[in-house]
Design an enzyme around this catalytic site. Sequence first.
Site, short mmCIF file in Angstrom:
data_model
loop_
_atom_site.label_atom_id
_atom_site.label_comp_id
_atom_site.label_asym_id
_atom_site.label_seq_id
_atom_site.Cartn_x
_atom_site.Cartn_y
_atom_site.Cartn_z
N ASP A 1 -0.33 -44.36 -2.57
CA ASP A 1 -0.04 -43.41 -3.63
C ASP A 1 1.16 -42.56 -3.25
O ASP A 1 1.36 -42.21 -2.09
CB ASP A 1 -1.25 -42.51 -3.90
CG ASP A 1 -1.59 -41.61 -2.71
OD1 ASP A 1 -1.23 -40.43 -2.74
OD2 ASP A 1 -2.21 -42.11 -1.75
N SER A 2 1.99 -42.23 -4.25
CA SER A 2 3.14 -41.35 -4.08
C SER A 2 4.07 -41.91 -3.00
O SER A 2 4.60 -43.01 -3.13
CB SER A 2 2.67 -39.93 -3.77
OG SER A 2 3.73 -39.01 -3.86
#
Length: 351
Positions: A175-176
């Site tokens: 994520d991210s």
Amino acid sequence: MVVRTPAVREHPDQLPAGRPTPHIHRGVSLRSRALVLGARLGMGPVVRVWMAAPEFGWPLDWLDAAAGLLPRPRHTQVRPVALPNCSAERVSTPSSVAGRAILYLHGGAFLAGGLNTHRALVSCLSTSAGAPVLHVGYRMLPRHTIGSAVSDAVDGYRWLLQRGYRGSEIVVSGDSAGGYLAFMAALSMPRLGLPKPAGVVAISPITDLRPRTEAIADTPTWPVFPPSTLHVFSRYLTRAQSRITVKGEAELLISPIAEDLRDLPPVMIHAGANEILRMDAERMTDRLLRSGVPCDLHVWEGQMHAFPVVANATRESRGAIRSIGRFVRDVTSAPDRPLPNRHRERLALHR
């Protein structure tokens, strides 16, 4: 070490203005609204203080340390793993089966987060996908370059291969900033002589590290992160990387969206409808589909950046995790079987 793939002829700035058609998930639960409000009030001021003086050297380790005080997820087995240059852990649940695995890379802007902050999400992914997860605590800025983090991700992939998993049984995810690392690790593997993974899952991924401001006018509401965050963050990355040299040379910042994507496996991307990196998700999806790579983009109404990190806390996070679990099972259950219709149809639309 980052292994760069050949440059593509089509620069991201030359992409057409049209956007890929995502799966739109409408409706926002009350619990999700409360979490967004809490994040805006709690994390928003922290983000603004960091933006005012990103070079100060804020003690961001406290976030992962604080998360370490939380109880471990129930019915979850966590075993420490020592990679060559960083720590990791193997997370499994009763639903984990042989024959598939997930390599997970946590988010945190290459500066914060860790094994503790994302353990609940990783446990839920293990249950949903029916697979053990190797969760990598990669090296971070400002002491180490982003290339070091990519190398740690690749080391985690090698660890799974050495335990008997085939590339066709492993999904690389994050994520991210971890989404960035998932893409970069997958892009590096062919150059390193490693087998292609079965798939890539990216939640609110960073796909373009260049300073930019064009997304500001495009998305009117930005839970937690103010519009100028991308520009400040990109400038900080450039300066931080330049201070660390490898063999006397500064490491180049490489953006996945500007690389040759044709060798990537099927991809799934999730993003919030009003979050700061929605444009990164949409542009990456467009590039992938134009490169002949199947990609499913899911956009969730009213959700903040990397919202599945809250694990089972909201209806929307549970839905995203279930979707990711299905994707992992689809791409690993029968590598020689044609992709499910939903992937083939989306690819055909962009050819």
